[in-house]
Design a protein around this motif. Sequence first.
Motif, PDB file in Angstrom:
ATOM      1  N   ASP A   1       0.784  -1.199   0.090  1.00  0.00           N
ATOM      2  CA  ASP A   1      -0.107  -0.314   0.049  1.00  0.00           C
ATOM      3  C   ASP A   1       0.913   1.202   0.055  1.00  0.00           C
ATOM      4  OD1 ASP A   1      -1.994   2.037   0.389  1.00  0.00           O
ATOM      5  OD2 ASP A   1      -2.978   0.703   2.034  1.00  0.00           O
TER       6      ASP A   1
ATOM      7  N   HIS B   1       2.037  -0.460  -5.982  1.00  0.00           N
ATOM      8  CA  HIS B   1       0.685  -0.500  -5.364  1.00  0.00           C
ATOM      9  C   HIS B   1      -0.262  -1.227  -6.296  1.00  0.00           C
ATOM     10  CE1 HIS B   1      -2.570   1.679  -3.117  1.00  0.00           C
ATOM     11  NE2 HIS B   1      -3.108   1.673  -3.954  1.00  0.00           N
TER      12      HIS B   1
ATOM     13  N   PHE C   1       2.786   0.960 -10.035  1.00  0.00           N
ATOM     14  CA  PHE C   1       1.423   0.370  -9.710  1.00  0.00           C
ATOM     15  C   PHE C   1       1.164  -0.695 -10.926  1.00  0.00           C
ATOM     16  CE2 PHE C   1       0.197   3.346 -12.995  1.00  0.00           C
ATOM     17  CZ  PHE C   1      -1.102   3.017 -13.355  1.00  0.00           C
TER      18      PHE C   1
END
Length: 244
Positions: free
Chosen positions: A62, A85, A122
């Motif tokens: 996270d 992420h 991400f």
Amino acid sequence: MISIQLWTLRAEIAERGLGGVVDELASVGFAHVEPFQIATCAAELAPALVRNGMTAPTVHGDLLGDALAASLDAAAAVGAGLLMHPAFLADYWNTPDGTERVSDVLNRAAEAAIPYGIRVAFHNHDDELKSMVDGRPALVSLMDLLSPTAGVEFDPYWTTIAGADVLDTIDALGEHLFALHLKDGPLVGRNEDQVAVGDGEIDLAAVLAAVDSSVPRVISLDLIQTDPFTAVVRSKNWLDRAEA
């Protein structure tokens, strides 16, 4: 470098434990793994890596808010160089300022990661390729806003599901493409139609040829309907042959 996203084997981890699954992956020839929720699993993962002579060069965790510091500490503890992420959900991409919001998160995380020697990224899905910003997919527009140490773990299958051209997208991502998440399936379908890498219709040989060999190749079968471990081994065997 061929790795395996451990989320693929989440049911096996729940049943046999993280260490047991890492041991089993080592027994079939894996030298690298990509854990998920790194802040909560690093303590269990680290000894399993040492025991098997394995590494976790890429990890998921996270990056939002106060969770960022714990994710960075855990990533560093297992020796990762890239922290991802797992997803920015649709409500990020379907708003006028969505790319700015995502870039703010990633650039803040990238700045915080500098003292650790870690880059951040991400994992893309389909929303960021379906949503358009100034005539371009939001994922592509995002690249203009990112610092050099922030990027994307690119998923060709999700890109295909979104109806975007995979090779054109790879070219547009440029040096912000930090890793590949690899799954396979039909050219038109649902994420649940996944198959082992090399068993579907995605031209993954062309993807591998288009992305520098130094970029990690991570097997990631999010929702495969067949036995996950068998599919993981089959995927690794195909990638070994394709990269030989």
